[in-house]
Design an enzyme around this catalytic site. Structure first.
Site, mmCIF file in Angstrom:
data_model
loop_
_atom_site.group_PDB
_atom_site.id
_atom_site.type_symbol
_atom_site.label_atom_id
_atom_site.label_comp_id
_atom_site.label_asym_id
_atom_site.label_seq_id
_atom_site.Cartn_x
_atom_site.Cartn_y
_atom_site.Cartn_z
ATOM 1 N N TYR A 125 42.353 26.075 35.809
ATOM 2 C CA TYR A 125 41.318 26.713 36.056
ATOM 3 C C TYR A 125 40.103 26.270 36.723
ATOM 4 O O TYR A 125 39.629 25.077 36.082
ATOM 5 C CB TYR A 125 40.808 27.306 34.652
ATOM 6 N N GLU A 158 35.927 46.056 16.261
ATOM 7 C CA GLU A 158 36.035 46.680 17.616
ATOM 8 C C GLU A 158 35.005 47.745 17.638
ATOM 9 O O GLU A 158 35.204 48.542 18.924
ATOM 10 C CB GLU A 158 37.535 47.508 17.117
#
Length: 160
Positions: free
Chosen positions: A61, A137
């Site tokens: 990356y 969440e």
């Protein structure tokens, strides 16, 4: 180094040892330098002991870097969505992120949404890929709001 494989007993020198891990830097030049120096150091250490080292470094990356001009442009949208007091400008981190490939093609803005337990300290909350990682969440709603604000505001800024 994330893993070392070699040997079967504490008092027997293994024929082969394999070390695997990740190398993360803040730019292409720094990455090239680190790869070169690791290869030189490992090769020389092995040779000094009469051994041979095979060094294989894959370049997975590139660095993920937000362009400063784009960041300045879109920061008000993020602050509007999340509340100015809830936005933290972070120093560079050495995460490996495939978003960097998109940024090679077009300027992009990468940000962390957060998801720590309510009342947590973002500077000491366990990060991804750690045993204590936890995600609340309820932060997903903020993510949708922030991406919506960014999209609409960016489109308004770039009307032709």
């Amino acid at each position: 180094v994330g893993a070392i494989h070699g040997g079967i007993r504490h008092n027997i020198i293994p024929e082969k040892v394999e070390m695997i891990g990740t190398i993360r830097t803040f730019g292409d030049e720094q990455q090239a330098l680190v790869h070169r120096r690791i290869t030189e150091i490992i090769t020389n250490i092995a040779e000094s002991a009469g051994a041979k080292a095979d060094v294989n470094i894959g370049k997975l990356y590139p660095s993920t870097v937000n362009p400063p001009e784009l960041t300045a442009k879109v920061l008000p949208s993020v602050e509007s969505a999340a509340g100015k007091g809830n936005v933290i400008a972070m120093p560079p981190v050495t995460g490996a992120e495939d978003f960097s490939f998109f940024q090679r093609e077009k300027p992009g803005f990468f940000f962390f949404l957060g998801g720590m337990k309510k009342g947590g300290d973002p500077l000491i909350t366990p990060s991804h890929h750690t045993p204590d990682f936890f995600i609340d969440e309820s932060g997903f709603l903020l993510g949708v709001r922030t991406l919506s604000y960014l999209t609409v505001d960016y489109m308004e800024m770039n009307k032709k």
